[in-house]
Design a protein around this motif. Structure first.
Motif, short mmCIF file in Angstrom:
data_model
loop_
_atom_site.label_atom_id
_atom_site.label_comp_id
_atom_site.label_asym_id
_atom_site.label_seq_id
_atom_site.Cartn_x
_atom_site.Cartn_y
_atom_site.Cartn_z
N TYR A 61 17.28 -2.88 5.16
CA TYR A 61 15.79 -3.42 4.97
C TYR A 61 14.57 -3.22 6.22
CZ TYR A 61 14.13 -7.44 6.67
OH TYR A 61 13.05 -8.93 7.08
N HIS A 62 14.61 -1.93 6.90
CA HIS A 62 14.09 -1.61 7.28
C HIS A 62 12.88 -1.06 7.40
CE1 HIS A 62 16.33 -3.75 10.92
NE2 HIS A 62 15.42 -4.30 11.06
N GLU A 63 13.66 0.26 6.74
CA GLU A 63 12.40 1.11 6.13
C GLU A 63 12.64 0.76 4.61
OE1 GLU A 63 16.42 4.88 6.92
OE2 GLU A 63 15.47 4.47 4.88
N MET A 64 12.65 -0.26 4.07
CA MET A 64 11.70 -0.18 2.52
C MET A 64 10.85 -1.81 3.04
SD MET A 64 13.56 1.41 -0.24
CE MET A 64 12.96 0.03 -0.93
N MET A 65 11.00 -2.22 4.16
CA MET A 65 10.09 -3.32 5.02
C MET A 65 9.10 -2.33 4.85
SD MET A 65 10.06 -6.69 4.12
CE MET A 65 9.72 -7.63 5.27
N ALA A 66 9.11 -1.23 5.84
CA ALA A 66 7.73 -0.90 6.52
C ALA A 66 7.30 0.69 5.79
CB ALA A 66 8.44 -0.32 7.68
N HIS A 67 8.12 1.73 4.77
CA HIS A 67 7.40 3.06 4.63
C HIS A 67 6.77 2.60 2.90
CE1 HIS A 67 9.26 4.03 7.97
NE2 HIS A 67 9.99 4.56 7.02
N VAL A 68 7.70 1.16 2.31
CA VAL A 68 7.04 1.45 0.70
C VAL A 68 5.35 0.92 1.15
CG1 VAL A 68 6.94 -0.12 -0.54
CG2 VAL A 68 8.69 0.26 -0.26
N PRO A 69 4.77 -0.28 2.13
CA PRO A 69 3.93 -0.78 2.39
C PRO A 69 2.89 0.26 3.25
CG PRO A 69 5.24 -1.69 4.06
CD PRO A 69 6.07 -1.71 2.87
N ILE A 70 3.46 0.80 3.90
CA ILE A 70 2.44 2.15 4.70
C ILE A 70 2.08 3.61 3.91
CG2 ILE A 70 2.79 3.46 7.34
CD1 ILE A 70 3.59 1.32 8.57
N LEU A 71 3.44 3.62 3.06
CA LEU A 71 2.68 5.48 2.56
C LEU A 71 2.14 4.57 1.33
CD1 LEU A 71 6.59 6.95 2.75
CD2 LEU A 71 4.39 7.43 4.25
N ALA A 72 2.56 3.35 1.05
CA ALA A 72 1.72 3.20 -0.44
C ALA A 72 0.01 3.24 0.24
CB ALA A 72 1.68 1.74 -1.33
N HIS A 73 0.19 2.17 1.00
CA HIS A 73 -1.53 2.40 2.00
C HIS A 73 -2.07 3.31 1.98
CE1 HIS A 73 -4.67 1.98 4.42
NE2 HIS A 73 -4.49 -0.16 4.33
N GLY A 74 -1.26 4.21 2.73
CA GLY A 74 -2.16 6.37 2.81
C GLY A 74 -2.82 6.17 4.20
N ALA A 75 -3.11 5.31 4.59
CA ALA A 75 -3.94 5.10 6.06
C ALA A 75 -4.33 3.91 7.00
CB ALA A 75 -5.96 5.20 5.27
N ALA A 76 -2.96 3.77 6.61
CA ALA A 76 -2.79 2.34 7.25
C ALA A 76 -2.82 2.35 9.27
CB ALA A 76 -0.94 1.59 7.50
N ARG A 77 -3.79 1.90 9.79
CA ARG A 77 -3.99 2.83 11.03
C ARG A 77 -3.24 1.09 12.36
NH1 ARG A 77 -3.84 6.41 9.37
NH2 ARG A 77 -6.05 7.67 9.13
N ARG A 78 -3.62 -0.11 11.98
CA ARG A 78 -3.08 -1.43 12.61
C ARG A 78 -1.94 -1.97 11.31
NH1 ARG A 78 -6.85 -5.41 13.45
NH2 ARG A 78 -6.26 -5.84 15.56
N VAL A 79 -1.10 -2.56 11.61
CA VAL A 79 0.19 -3.10 11.09
C VAL A 79 0.55 -4.36 12.33
CG1 VAL A 79 2.02 -2.62 10.46
CG2 VAL A 79 0.40 -1.03 10.70
N LEU A 80 1.07 -5.43 11.51
CA LEU A 80 1.28 -6.50 12.43
C LEU A 80 2.61 -7.76 11.78
CD1 LEU A 80 0.43 -9.13 13.91
CD2 LEU A 80 -0.23 -10.50 11.87
N ILE A 81 3.79 -7.02 12.50
CA ILE A 81 5.12 -7.47 12.36
C ILE A 81 4.95 -8.89 13.23
CG2 ILE A 81 7.23 -6.73 12.52
CD1 ILE A 81 6.78 -3.89 13.48
N VAL A 82 5.22 -9.35 11.81
CA VAL A 82 5.97 -11.29 11.82
C VAL A 82 6.98 -11.55 12.50
CG1 VAL A 82 5.16 -14.05 12.50
CG2 VAL A 82 3.72 -12.16 11.22
N GLY A 83 7.46 -11.01 13.44
CA GLY A 83 8.99 -11.61 13.79
C GLY A 83 9.53 -10.25 14.11
#
Length: 281
Positions: A61-83
């Motif tokens: 769960y945690h790998e797929m929720m985190a790495h899919v958007p971050i690696l797709a984005h390619g330049a994510a610097r600021r991330v917000l986690i709700v919950g």
């Protein structure tokens, strides 16, 4: 059944996990928290008897929720986690050295406190990372008031009952859309479509109105019984079209050691079976 944790989230389907040893059982202002050991799943966290995460399979769960958007984005610097009060999502997000700041908004300080005490294998020191800003607040109120500018927003919510219900509304999604930076990505936990189809349909209807690129992707997590889990995806950019070779290069550059995520799984997760496609508005 005595000695078992019985989950009755669904009206006509239930699952049970044997309690090998009850470690923690306490009721906070918001919910009942329990941690117990199970021979197959290790330590298990339940909120109001609904399985939230387990020591053995939380990595999926945690790998797929985190790495899919971050690696797709390619330049994510600021991330917000709700919950994400158990710290598992922060653990995976903070594995990306390119991420400079993570804001985690958790409504219940009790979840954070007992997770650090009884489930430290989930956070693995994430709460001590100087890049993490932990905010104890209502996620919907925070989203409404934040100045935004997030490259990735991850909604690691409970199911749409009780405190988590507000995180599945059109209003919340609209505020999340406004909090994204240009080209930003919103991902959400949307349950098991086979058993919670309306949850996915309602979220996708909101995403369709908000994002040029909207869909969901899937991951199979054993302790979330009833089939694969859906994770909503919304973006105004083209990150979902990132080429396989680019994803592979980003994955290798990040130096990630993953148990489920691979660039190939990333791409395949967006290939939806017919019954899930039929739930899309």
């Amino acid at each position: 059944m005595k000695g078992w944790s019985n989950e009755t989230l669904h009206a006509d389907y239930a699952q049970s996990l044997r309690i090998g040893r009850l470690i923690y059982d306490s009721e906070t202002e918001h919910q009942r928290l329990r941690v117990f050991e199970n021979d197959t799943f290790g330590r298990v966290l339940t909120l109001d008897d609904v399985v939230q995460t387990t020591e053995a399979d939380n990595f999926i769960y945690h790998e797929m929720m985190a790495h899919v958007p971050i690696l797709a984005h390619g330049a994510a610097r600021r991330v917000l986690i709700v919950g994400g009060g158990d710290g598992g999502m922060a653990r995976e997000v903070l594995k990306h050295a390119s991420v400079e700041h993570v804001t985690m908004v958790e409504i219940d300080a009790g979840v954070v406190a007992f997770s650090q005490a009884y489930l430290p294998m989930l956070s693995q020191g994430a709460f001590d990372d100087p890049r993490l800003d932990l905010v104890i607040a209502d996620g919907a109120a925070f989203m409404r008031e934040t100045a935004g500018g997030y490259d990735v927003i991850i909604v690691d919510s409970t199911d749409p009952v009780g405190p988590g219900e507000v995180l599945f509304t059109d209003t919340f999604y609209g505020h999340a859309r406004a909090a994204l930076a240009e080209g930003g990505i919103l991902v959400t936990q949307n349950g098991v479509p086979f058993l919670q189809g309306a949850e996915l349909t309602n979220t996708m209807r909101a995403f369709k109105a908000l994002f040029p690129d909207w869909t969901c992707y899937l991951a199979t997590i054993p302790s979330y019984a009833g089939g694969p889990m859906a994770m909503g995806w919304g973006s105004a950019g083209t990150a979902r079209q990132t080429a396989p070779e680019v994803l592979r290069a980003r994955f290798e550059a990040a130096g990630l050691d993953t148990g489920y995520y691979t660039p190939e799984v990333h791409l395949g997760a967006f290939a939806l079976p017919g019954y899930v496609r039929r739930l899309m508005p």
